[in-house]
Write a protein that holds these residues in place. Structure first.
Motif, PDB file in Angstrom:
ATOM      1  N   GLY A 297      -9.173   1.242 -10.368  1.00 37.42           N
ATOM      2  CA  GLY A 297      -9.916   0.821  -9.181  1.00 37.42           C
ATOM      3  C   GLY A 297      -9.256  -0.222  -8.316  1.00 37.42           C
ATOM      4  N   ASN A 298      -8.012  -0.602  -8.605  1.00 36.54           N
ATOM      5  CA  ASN A 298      -7.332  -1.603  -7.783  1.00 36.54           C
ATOM      6  C   ASN A 298      -6.791  -0.920  -6.523  1.00 36.54           C
ATOM      7  N   THR A 299      -7.394  -1.240  -5.380  1.00 38.76           N
ATOM      8  CA  THR A 299      -7.025  -0.540  -4.150  1.00 38.76           C
ATOM      9  C   THR A 299      -5.672  -0.982  -3.615  1.00 38.76           C
ATOM     10  N   THR A 300      -5.275  -2.221  -3.894  1.00 33.51           N
ATOM     11  CA  THR A 300      -3.944  -2.653  -3.457  1.00 33.51           C
ATOM     12  C   THR A 300      -2.869  -1.869  -4.197  1.00 33.51           C
ATOM     13  N   ALA A 301      -3.079  -1.656  -5.490  1.00 32.40           N
ATOM     14  CA  ALA A 301      -2.139  -0.852  -6.271  1.00 32.40           C
ATOM     15  C   ALA A 301      -2.128   0.587  -5.764  1.00 32.40           C
ATOM     16  N   ALA A 302      -3.303   1.112  -5.399  1.00 31.49           N
ATOM     17  CA  ALA A 302      -3.371   2.470  -4.865  1.00 31.49           C
ATOM     18  C   ALA A 302      -2.583   2.567  -3.558  1.00 31.49           C
ATOM     19  N   ASN A 303      -2.685   1.515  -2.736  1.00 34.37           N
ATOM     20  CA  ASN A 303      -1.920   1.494  -1.487  1.00 34.37           C
ATOM     21  C   ASN A 303      -0.420   1.477  -1.771  1.00 34.37           C
ATOM     22  N   ASN A 304      -0.010   0.636  -2.710  1.00 39.34           N
ATOM     23  CA  ASN A 304       1.413   0.552  -3.053  1.00 39.34           C
ATOM     24  C   ASN A 304       1.927   1.863  -3.660  1.00 39.34           C
ATOM     25  N   LEU A 305       1.100   2.463  -4.498  1.00 38.03           N
ATOM     26  CA  LEU A 305       1.479   3.744  -5.091  1.00 38.03           C
ATOM     27  C   LEU A 305       1.661   4.794  -4.001  1.00 38.03           C
ATOM     28  N   GLY A 306       0.758   4.802  -3.035  1.00 39.16           N
ATOM     29  CA  GLY A 306       0.879   5.745  -1.934  1.00 39.16           C
ATOM     30  C   GLY A 306       2.163   5.555  -1.148  1.00 39.16           C
ATOM     31  N   GLN A 307       2.537   4.292  -0.899  1.00 44.25           N
ATOM     32  CA  GLN A 307       3.777   4.023  -0.175  1.00 44.25           C
ATOM     33  C   GLN A 307       4.988   4.534  -0.952  1.00 44.25           C
ATOM     34  N   LEU A 308       4.960   4.352  -2.277  1.00 47.44           N
ATOM     35  CA  LEU A 308       6.057   4.845  -3.102  1.00 47.44           C
ATOM     36  C   LEU A 308       6.141   6.368  -3.040  1.00 47.44           C
TER      37      LEU A 308
END
Length: 593
Positions: free
Chosen positions: A348-359
């Motif tokens: 549920g960490n949305t910042t991590a989800a954002n970073n994962l998406g960028q990767l």
């Protein structure tokens, strides 16, 4: 859950001695208090008070320590088979049912303790009824525990009321829990006051929560002091928040130590913040471990930072996992970074989800990126919503892109507001586009300011165009600086135009270098024109290459002219191709004559 507040002096003294002995076995005082409190079924805060009072009399402390040392020496001389004896009911020396039950629990004779306390509770002993409830909870019989706690609470025992309130909260019976906790708190039970504060916060009654937490904190309850600090910090009373957090942290509360560290970092006292975060992290607080990792990374101690990030991440802290992923990405370990970001995102960490998406975007996996960005955006992450808008716009899904840009823009994301303005302008909704550009530009977004300048120029508002182009140019936007140069040149302010063209050109803007060349030529500065045409031409501007060829030809540098005409012509510039043909024809004519 707390044990009764009506303890005999002998029981208190025995508990304090056990803490001293536990400290000798290893670990600090908080750990010793926690172990003994669990064993005796006493609230840790209560035991803490007893120990502190014992410490107040240094002679008594010395005597107790001496007794502990002597006992330890005797134990060392006693054969192990004599030390480990089976339970013998004749060793129970207490006639009081409560004390007898405590001794039975110490021996592990839980059935016998339940019988002793059950008999006494049936006879109306509220202390025994309370401890019977504690034992039943320990054995998993929550319904029976609730029955005995309710009997004791109805008879006026505040400790039983506090414990029953906790059990009812777990069952979702909040109204009844509040009633019990309020009665117990008014009777002086600090556990009830603390629990009541938690419940009132949950119900939105912050004033009531503060009142009860303040009461419990003044009585020495560290959890209440920590919660009080949170309330005070949220409403800006940082000095008093620090006071309560420091009090609780010094008593061993790791959450308070973590909050104290945040305040100290905020005011620039990083060294003390590190001390408190390290203390809390070593005690297992994952938020403190993450904060400590951030401090260490900022000062260049990356290896130690990674250790604490990894510790927090492995314990389930998603912020720690996110920071660990970022650190791993920076050093090129993309596979491990993806693993930790995915772990945090799935939790549920949305910042991590954002970073994962960028990767994933970098890898070309746009579908995967969209999945994670959509999940984060739907959870309220405005940065991700803006990124999702960019991705969808790139795919041509403009309606969906507008939706996410608008959601993020309405939440205050300036990049999304600028993106939304761009799409609306493309669709011809110029008034709404101007509003979003203006909102973002007013808040300092240079892209929005630049776009607003262009839109206002298009609509004939040259004053507004100059204003916003200047704002963006002064913030470092070289396209805006070039546009400002054009506007000033149109107005006849040639000095201003040269200045802004030069600013943009020196920052690498090739269009500005070309425009500067044009203006300098018009003003008769041919050397300057050649210099800036050359700069733009070398950066690939074919118009500049063609104009440079013209100037060189006029100066008699036919080889240089031919070279630049050819460069521009081969890149598709038809004017340069024409000029090259004329030049080559003239050269052939001269050669033939």
């Amino acid at each position: 859950m707390s044990a009764p507040g009506k303890y005999s002096d002998e029981f208190r003294q025995r508990a304090v001695r056990m803490v001293f002995e536990a400290r000798r076995e290893g670990g600090g005082q908080p750990e010793a208090i926690s172990r003994v409190a669990e064993k005796l079924r006493v609230h840790p805060g209560t035991l803490q008070h007893w120990v502190e009072r014992a410490h107040g009399d240094e002679q008594t402390q010395s005597d107790e320590q001496t007794q502990s040392d002597e006992q330890a020496q005797r134990d060392e001389r006693t054969p192990r088979h004599e030390q480990a004896q089976a339970f013998d009911a004749t060793t129970i020396t207490e006639s009081d049912p409560y004390e007898a039950g405590v001794q039975l629990v110490e021996f592990g004779a839980l059935d016998e303790a339940q019988t002793v306390w059950g008999t006494a509770a049936e006879a109306g002993d509220t202390e025994a009824a309370f401890n019977l409830g504690v034992l039943l909870v320990r054995r998993g019989d929550l319904d029976e525990a609730a029955t005995w706690w309710r009997k004791a609470a109805d008879a006026g025992d505040p400790d039983a009321a506090a414990a029953l309130g906790m059990l009812l909260v777990q069952r979702g019976e909040l109204d009844e829990s509040e009633k019990l906790w309020r009665a117990a708190a008014e009777a002086g039970n600090t556990d009830a006051a603390t629990g009541l504060g938690r419940l009132l916060v949950r119900r939105g009654d912050l004033a009531g929560a503060e009142t009860w937490w303040r009461t419990a904190a003044r009585a020495g309850d560290t959890e209440a002091a920590t919660g009080l600090g949170v309330l005070l910090e949220k409403r800006g009373e940082q000095d008093e928040a620090e006071t309560w957090w420091r009090t609780a942290a010094e008593a061993g509360d790791t959450a308070a130590a973590t909050g104290l560290g945040v305040l100290l970092v905020r005011r620039g006292d990083v060294a003390e913040a590190e001390t408190w975060w390290r203390t809390a992290a070593e005690a297992g607080d994952t938020a403190a471990a993450t904060g400590l990792g951030v401090l260490l990374e900022q000062r260049g101690d990356v290896a130690d930072a990674e250790t604490w990030y990894r510790s927090a991440a492995r314990a389930g802290n998603t912020d720690g996992a996110n920071y660990l992923g970022r650190l791993l990405e920076q050093r090129g370990d993309l596979a491990d970074a993806e693993t930790w970001w995915r772990t945090a995102a799935e939790a549920g960490n949305t910042t991590a989800a954002n970073n994962l998406g960028q990767l994933l975007v970098q890898r070309g996996d746009l579908d995967g990126a969209e999945t994670w960005w959509r999940r984060a955006a739907e959870a309220g992450n405005t940065t991700t919503a803006a990124g999702l808008g960019v991705l969808l716009e790139g795919r041509g899904e403009l309606d969906e892109a507008v939706r996410w840009y608008r959601a993020a823009a309405q939440a205050g994301n300036l990049a999304a507001a600028a993106g939304l303005g761009g799409l609306l302008e493309q669709r011809g909704a110029l008034d709404e586009a101007a509003r979003w550009y203006d909102a973002a530009a007013q808040a300092g977004n240079t892209t929005a300011a630049y776009n607003l300048g262009l839109l206002l120029k298009r609509r004939g508002d040259l004053d507004g165009a100059v204003r916003w182009s200047r704002a963006a140019a002064e913030a470092g936007n070289t396209d805006a600086a070039n546009n400002l140069g054009l506007l000033l040149e149109e107005r006849g302010d040639l000095e201003g135009a040269v200045s802004w063209y030069r600013t943009a050109a020196q920052a690498g803007n090739t269009t500005a270098a070309y425009n500067l060349g044009l203006l300098l030529k018009q003003r008769g500065d041919l050397d300057g024109a050649v210099s800036w045409y050359r700069t733009a031409a070398q950066a690939g501007n074919t118009s500049a290459a063609n104009n440079l060829g013209v100037l060189l030809e006029q100066r008699g540098d036919l080889d240089g002219a031919e070279s630049w005409y050819r460069t521009a012509a081969e890149a598709g510039n038809t004017s340069a191709a024409y000029n090259l043909g004329i030049l080559l024809g003239q050269q052939r004519s001269r050669a033939g004559s």
